[in-house]
Design an enzyme around this catalytic site. Structure first.
Site, PDB file in Angstrom:
ATOM      1  CG  ASP A 238      -2.157   0.867   0.995  1.00 38.06           C
ATOM      2  OD1 ASP A 238      -3.174   0.679   1.678  1.00 38.06           O
ATOM      3  OD2 ASP A 238      -2.084   1.743   0.105  1.00 38.06           O
ATOM      4  CD1 TRP A 239       0.353   5.665  -3.392  1.00 36.81           C
ATOM      5  CD2 TRP A 239      -0.082   3.486  -3.377  1.00 36.81           C
ATOM      6  NE1 TRP A 239       0.208   5.279  -4.695  1.00 36.81           N
ATOM      7  CE2 TRP A 239      -0.038   3.933  -4.724  1.00 36.81           C
ATOM      8  CE3 TRP A 239      -0.331   2.136  -3.162  1.00 36.81           C
ATOM      9  CZ2 TRP A 239      -0.245   3.088  -5.817  1.00 36.81           C
ATOM     10  CZ3 TRP A 239      -0.537   1.287  -4.244  1.00 36.81           C
ATOM     11  CH2 TRP A 239      -0.493   1.764  -5.549  1.00 36.81           C
TER      12      TRP A 239
END
Ligand code: GLC
Length: 700
Positions: A238-239
């Site tokens: 995920d970011w």
């Protein structure tokens, strides 16, 4: 492409250029991308093209406007995932997937960062609207159908967030402590089921899982996902997740997104430098890097970009609007109906600011930017529901006035546009409207989004909302007229305290751009509602097993274990207000003729469903299994299969056939799946508490 040769010809720096993203596109000085709204790029090296990744579960999230370009890049805003799950209709999920896949492809994006299938562990979860259900079978089946749809168009998906990311509070650091059995049977199971659709990618979650960031958790990625389940696609973070690029690659997280986390978090260094240091320190080897590179190359050669697809920027939005509307129609859930729905030709006094400010979906990466949203009153107009124009005019003017002043939208610190809740006590003289109309309908709305969990205040009605319901109920009941409530929400709110004041309640969720059309068709009675709950609605918040929520601090213990949702309510004899699998129709169905047959390692289940009412309708039936008591504790019953009929006319019968793998009846304990021998109850129901047919079968 000869992947092996390609890898051998790459320098270490080229490999690192591929497996670590170039940072958030167009931000912090990073190079812009041709498709605005792309949140991640796999940078092409050695002549490879750039691969574009964009959100999200309710539609392709790209802004319609681009500087210096007067073309409008509109995308379709579909119903939120919770509403899609309430259709219990795999065909709908596939159709929505196909439409979203086409828009992804035609706007030049290669991977859609969806579906999100985390378990809705508590109604205050900020991203519940983006998730399907409290149950892993519904979550996995919906995700699988959606993935098949999207990928049938030649673009990829990302099943997310892997795993046990069930609260937004402190989401990037919190350590989720969960038992192996709970992990396997509840939080992993949906992802395991979704793999049958062969998603191109999996996105690991922000949180830690039993001490290790999911994106750096070798047991989770290399052991369970890749080795045990045989997933051979790409794993991305995920970011800005985690804290070590080297440990991410070592753990099997092939792609670090968006890259350059030091641009956003000052305590981070360039992941490429981290990985080089990791090589020197022996945290990982170049072979670990090559594995990631191979998985990236395998993905790249599948993409439209690599295959020089000449995208049109002209997806068939008209066709997709119909798909979005049909999905909304089948996702609306009628909870209470004592003679108010459908309203047919009655004249409606429509109360509530959300008739105009209708909420189409949630905020954050799951947001969408459609060309229009048909709000509820526009839907009423279009479908010729008679309503009080004078009352509407008052609402219209008051909302416009307030939106200009103290209730105007604002941008929060993350750049998201938030809309302050509008007060509901803006209508006087309700008796006047009770005189002039046949029924009253009140719209209540809530909005939530990524980055924050829902405040407990929002779980309850506000004083002005309660007052409105009390006033309207008093004035209309006095005249022996009915009152209904429409819930324009993305996650359950408290209902038991006020629902007795009204004759009907309808969960219309956040239904995307076509909301008003779908709601009006159901409210008027053009179409029978066929949605059912894919979650439980508790009588009161204190009844929930997942308290306190959200967990404060750096750790959350899932001490309710496998007893999530109906597994809790049914096993510990707690009465929910509305149970998992529940939903009313405008017709009735009869279940009969249950047959259960054992064939090798499968159970073949068949039964008949007959429409015994006066209106056409679709019925969702569910198959629950009650296992024999044995060596370990078990939930009272568990969902193992479900089907939705086609549209059945009165007196029409459809035979439902469902196959269950016997191994899916086992529980996970002592590091393996264990099947108790004994008598199993096959329980076919219209809901988890409305069991219509039961057969027993012995399994040795
Ligand atoms: C966000 C979300 C994830 C999304 C990604 C890109 O933080 O957690 O769902 O796909 O970052 O926007």
């Amino acid at each position: 492409m000869d992947i092996e040769r390609f890898v051998n010809d790459m320098t270490l720096d080229e490999k690192l250029e591929l497996i670590v993203g170039p940072g958030l596109p167009g931000q912090f000085g990073n190079e812009d991308v041709e498709v605005k709204g792309t949140v991640g790029v796999i940078r092409g090296v050695k002549g490879l093209p750039d691969i574009n990744l964009a959100d999200g579960p309710a539609g392709l999230r790209i802004p319609p406007e681009r500087p210096g370009d007067d073309y409008k890049y509109y995308t379709t805003s579909f119903p939120i995932a919770s509403m899609l799950a309430s259709t219990w209709n795999r065909k709908i999920l596939r159709k929505v997937g196909e439409a979203m896949g086409e828009e992804t492809k035609e706007y030049g994006v290669d991977v859609l960062l969806a579906p999100a299938l985390n378990i809705q562990r508590n109604p205050l979860g900020g991203r519940n609207f983006e998730y399907y259900s409290e149950d892993p079978v519904v979550s996995g089946e919906m995700a699988a159908s959606f993935v098949e749809g999207v990928q049938s168009k030649g673009v990829g998906t990302s099943i997310k967030h892997f795993v046990a990311n069930n609260q937004e509070t402190n989401r990037m650091k919190i350590d989720t402590k969960v038992s192996e059995r709970t992990l396997r049977e509840i939080y992993l199971k949906g992802f395991e089921i979704a793999l049958k659709a062969e998603p191109w990618t999996v996105m690991t979650a922000y949180n830690k899982l039993n001490g290790y960031y999911c994106s750096q958790n070798e047991y989770l990625i290399n052991k369970i996902l890749k080795e045990e389940w045989g997933f051979d696609g790409l794993v991305m973070s995920d970011w800005f997740a985690g804290d070590s690029g080297a440990r991410q690659i070592k753990a099997g997280n092939d792609l670090i997104m968006p890259g350059k986390s030091y641009q956003v978090f000052e305590n981070r260094i360039d992941e490429r430098e981290e990985i080089k240091k990791g090589l020197e320190e022996g945290i990982l080897t170049e072979e670990d890097i090559d594995k990631a590179v191979r998985n990236l190359l395998k993905l790249i050669i599948k993409t439209p970009k690599y295959n020089n697809y000449n995208y049109s920027n002209k997806p068939n939005l008209k066709e997709h609007a119909k798909i979005a509307c049909n999905a909304a129609l089948e996702g609306i859930v009628v909870l209470k109906n004592e003679g108010i729905f459908p309203v047919k030709d009655k004249k409606v006094a429509l109360f509530g600011t959300a008739q105009i400010e209708t909420i189409k979906g949630g905020l954050g990466s799951g947001d969408t930017h459609p060309k229009y949203v048909i709000n509820i009153i526009e839907g009423f107009e279009e479908k010729n529901i008679k309503f009080d124009e004078e009352l509407y005019e008052i609402y219209k003017n008051k909302v416009e006035e307030m939106r200009k002043e103290e209730y105007k939208p604002y941008q929060n610190h993350l750049g998201y546009t938030l809309y302050p809740r509008l007060p509901q006590n803006i209508i006087d003289n309700i008796s006047h409207y009770a005189e002039n109309n046949d029924v009253a309908i009140i719209v209540i709305s809530r909005i939530s989004g990524e980055f924050f969990d829902i405040d407990i205040k929002d779980f309850y009605l506000y004083d002005d909302e309660i007052k409105l319901i009390e006033e309207v109920s008093k004035e209309f009941k006095k005249r022996n007229k009915k009152v209904g409530v429409l819930l324009n929400i993305g996650s359950p709110i408290e209902m038991a305290s006020w629902e007795k004041l009204v004759d009907g309640s309808m969960l219309i969720w956040q239904a995307g751009q076509e909301t008003g059309r779908a709601v009006a068709d159901i409210v008027k009675g053009n179409i029978s509602p066929s949605g059912k709950l894919a979650l439980s609605i508790a009588k009161k918040y204190e009844d929930l097993p997942s308290l306190p929520f959200p967990a404060k601090g750096d750790e959350v213990v899932y001490d309710e274990g496998i007893y999530v949702g109906y597994r809790y309510f049914d096993t510990f004899k707690k009465e929910p207000l509305y149970e998992f699998g529940y939903g009313l129709s405008y017709t009735d169905f009869e279940y009969s003729n249950l047959k259960v047959e054992k064939q090798e390692d499968k159970l073949l289940i068949s039964y008949d469903i007959k429409n015994i009412g006066n209106n056409p309708g679709k019925e969702i039936s569910q198959v629950y299994v009650r296992a024999p008591r044995g060596k370990i504790d078990k939930p009272f019953q568990e969902l193992k299969g479900f089907e939705k009929t086609k549209l059945l006319n009165p007196d029409e019968v459809e035979t439902i056939n469902i196959t269950i793998n016997i191994k899916d009846l086992s529980s996970y304990c002592c590091n393996d799946w264990m099947l108790e021998k004994g008598i199993y109850e096959i329980r076919v129901g219209a809901s988890s508490r409305d069991i219509r047919l039961i057969e027993k079968i012995s399994i040795e």
